[in-house]
Design a protein around this motif. Structure first.
Motif, short mmCIF file in Angstrom:
data_model
loop_
_atom_site.label_atom_id
_atom_site.label_comp_id
_atom_site.label_asym_id
_atom_site.label_seq_id
_atom_site.Cartn_x
_atom_site.Cartn_y
_atom_site.Cartn_z
N HIS A 100 0.83 -1.21 0.00
CA HIS A 100 0.00 0.00 0.00
C HIS A 100 0.86 1.26 0.00
N ALA A 101 2.03 1.20 0.63
CA ALA A 101 2.95 2.34 0.58
C ALA A 101 3.41 2.57 -0.86
N VAL A 102 3.65 1.49 -1.59
CA VAL A 102 4.06 1.59 -2.99
C VAL A 102 2.91 2.12 -3.84
N THR A 103 1.72 1.57 -3.64
CA THR A 103 0.55 1.99 -4.41
C THR A 103 0.23 3.46 -4.16
N ALA A 104 0.31 3.90 -2.90
CA ALA A 104 0.00 5.29 -2.55
C ALA A 104 1.20 6.21 -2.69
N GLN A 105 2.38 5.63 -3.06
CA GLN A 105 3.61 6.42 -3.22
C GLN A 105 3.96 7.20 -1.94
N LEU A 132 4.28 -4.54 -7.08
CA LEU A 132 3.97 -4.95 -5.71
C LEU A 132 2.69 -4.27 -5.27
N GLY A 133 1.68 -5.07 -4.95
CA GLY A 133 0.46 -4.52 -4.41
C GLY A 133 -0.59 -4.14 -5.43
N ALA A 134 -0.35 -4.40 -6.70
CA ALA A 134 -1.32 -4.05 -7.72
C ALA A 134 -2.62 -4.82 -7.56
#
Length: 193
Positions: A100-105, A132-134
């Motif tokens: 989620h950190a990756v998705t939300a940047q 990751l996390g898609a």
């Protein structure tokens, strides 16, 4: 090469464990998320592994779930992120939190992990985007706040000199929606007993 180990847990010295597999002892480095879920010494254990061969060492990394191992493999593909840093990231964040950190940047979320600087966090977000996390849905807003607060509380306890095990035990006793300052007070009370 070595994809899974099943045997008897002989030693637990974070982040390393020793597993006896039919008379052969394997030293395995594990993230703290896996370490906290290990059985007692002397009991049976099964871990998925990733084998790293370097010029000066051959190291086994172990994971409780296939998701953790896949996240580790994605992390070590990122420029400047080695197995140690990947292990640190998986010790500081769950796979879902990392995804989620990756998705939300969220650069700030990754920088909270010890050893991860702003440039490395930005590189992680850039190179892991879409990998990751898609497939994960949105994380409830309360869960993000709670995990951030719990992370801050844990970092405060570690800074005060408590070890990882003590900090984790204190965090388990806290309500999920506790604020940072109140959480630190409650954790310190629990540790004082």
């Amino acid at each position: 090469m070595i994809g899974k180990l099943t045997g008897t847990l002989l030693e637990k010295n974070p982040p390393q464990i020793l597993i006896d597999c039919h008379g052969v002892g394997y030293e395995v480095d594990v993230p703290m998320s896996t370490f906290y879920h290990l059985p007692n010494v002397g009991e049976a254990v099964a871990l998925l592994t990733h084998f790293v061969v370097r010029e000066d060492a051959q190291i086994l990394y172990g994971f409780a779930t296939a998701t953790e191992r896949e996240a580790f493999r994605q992390l070590i593909k990122v420029t400047g992120v080695g197995p140690r840093m990947a292990l640190g990231l998986l010790s500081g964040l769950t796979v879902a939190e990392l995804a989620h950190a990756v998705t939300a940047q969220e650069v700030a979320r990754l920088v909270k992990v010890p050893g991860v600087g702003k440039k490395t966090a930005e590189r992680l977000l850039l190179e892991l985007k879409g990998k990751l996390g898609a497939d994960l849905g949105p994380l409830p807003a309360g869960a993000v706040v709670a995990s951030d607060a719990h992370s801050d509380i844990q970092q405060a306890l570690l800074a005060l000199g408590y070890n990882d095990k003590e900090a984790a035990a204190a965090l388990k006793a806290l309500p999920p929606d506790v604020g940072v300052s109140e959480g630190i007070k409650l954790a310190l009370r629990a540790l004082a007993r």
